[in-house]
Design a protein around this motif. Structure first.
Motif, PDB file in Angstrom:
ATOM      1  N   UNK A  24       0.793  -1.169  -0.145  1.00 36.17           N
ATOM      2  CA  UNK A  24      -0.062   0.122   0.023  1.00 36.17           C
ATOM      3  C   UNK A  24       0.978   1.327   0.105  1.00 36.17           C
ATOM      4  N   UNK A  25       1.840   1.369  -0.894  1.00 36.57           N
ATOM      5  CA  UNK A  25       2.852   2.323  -0.926  1.00 36.57           C
ATOM      6  C   UNK A  25       2.479   3.692  -0.973  1.00 36.57           C
ATOM      7  N   UNK A  26       3.005   4.590  -0.557  1.00 31.91           N
ATOM      8  CA  UNK A  26       2.573   6.174  -0.775  1.00 31.91           C
ATOM      9  C   UNK A  26       4.137   6.695  -1.056  1.00 31.91           C
ATOM     10  N   UNK A  27       4.256   7.446  -1.980  1.00 34.34           N
ATOM     11  CA  UNK A  27       3.377   7.853  -3.122  1.00 34.34           C
ATOM     12  C   UNK A  27       2.804   6.705  -4.034  1.00 34.34           C
ATOM     13  N   UNK A  28       3.717   6.167  -4.374  1.00 37.58           N
ATOM     14  CA  UNK A  28       3.563   4.740  -5.338  1.00 37.58           C
ATOM     15  C   UNK A  28       4.587   3.832  -5.460  1.00 37.58           C
ATOM     16  N   UNK A  29       4.726   2.701  -6.249  1.00 37.73           N
ATOM     17  CA  UNK A  29       5.792   2.162  -6.706  1.00 37.73           C
ATOM     18  C   UNK A  29       6.027   1.998  -8.106  1.00 37.73           C
TER      19      UNK A  29
END
Length: 276
Positions: A72-77
């Protein structure tokens, strides 16, 4: 004799401006090549928990494998794989939402396998340019996008989007030589579309969609032709345009609220639309 491997893990967010808790890079130049990045990270949506990797190979035997997680990565993968000449290969697996994968292969044997888990907002882009090609892209979830672009030589593309593919899109472009495209979109709830554009030599397209409010568009020009669109559910649309040489079309729609249009010009023709 190239070979490289990065294995990273972290249980905390990034404290650097990039916002990525793990950042892996491998660049190789010539001969044996091989490369692998495995990253993990926190499976929670915390600012700075994103993963990023780039695996660039330039010449000779190539091979690359990237497996990123952080569910559930933030900002993204974010993953980039660039391979240029000779044997090629590439397998990328990511999990979790907000993922972006770009794979570019250039010449000779090619092959790319992208497997994205996650539940939403996934993007996969595969560009293969010359020689034997292949590409297998899988996504699960909603608001996902797949783009495959193959040009020159053998080609073949298999794309699968499944599990509640709301507002998801597939765009496959193939030109010159073997062609062949297989697109499957299942259990869609709204706004899902597939577009296949094939030009030159072998052609052959199969699109299978199940769910509601979906559209399938096939454009074929030159040589072998042959298109199959199979839709089941409700409020689905199929559109086919074929020009030149073999042609041939089969559209099958099961359910309610469907529409189908087939346009053929030049050479062998033959079209069937079945609705029930």
């Amino acid at each position: 004799t190239n070979t490289a491997s990065i294995d990273q893990d972290s249980d905390g967010p990034a404290t650097v401006p990039s916002g990525y808790t793990l950042n892996g890079r491998i660049i190789q130049n010539g001969e044996g090549n091989s490369s692998s990045i495995l990253q993990r990270g926190r499976p929670v949506s915390t600012a700075g928990s994103g993963l990023t990797s780039r695996n660039e190979q330039i010449g000779d035997f190539n091979t690359s494998s990237i497996d990123q997680r952080a569910n559930n990565a933030d900002p993204h993968s974010d993953t980039d794989v660039i391979q240029l000449g000779t044997s090629n290969d590439s397998i990328v697996v990511q999990r979790g939402p907000n993922e972006d994968i770009d794979v570019t292969q250039d010449g000779t044997n090619n092959l790319s396998n992208v497997n994205q888990g996650g539940i939403r907002d996934l993007t996969a882009s595969v560009t293969q340019t010359g020689d034997d090609h292949d590409s297998d892209v899988q996504q699960k979830g909603e608001r996902n996008t797949i783009t495959v672009n193959q040009s020159g030589d053998t080609q073949t593309s298999v794309v699968t989007q499944e599990s509640g593919t709301e507002d998801s899109t597939v765009d496959v472009t193939q030109s010159n030589s073997g062609n062949t495209s297989d697109v499957t979109q299942t259990t869609a709830t709204a706004g899902t579309s597939a577009i296949v554009d094939q030009s030159g030599i072998g052609d052959t397209s199969t699109i299978m969609q199940t769910g509601t409010t979906q559209s399938a568009t096939v454009l074929q020009s030159g040589m072998g032709g042959t298109s199959t669109i199979d839709q089941s559910g409700s409020t689905q649309t199929a559109m086919l345009t074929q020009s030149g040489m073999g042609n041939s079309n089969l559209m099958t729609q099961t359910g309610t609220g469907h529409s189908a249009t087939a346009v053929q010009s030049g050479d062998n023709g033959m079209s069937s639309i079945l609705q029930s």
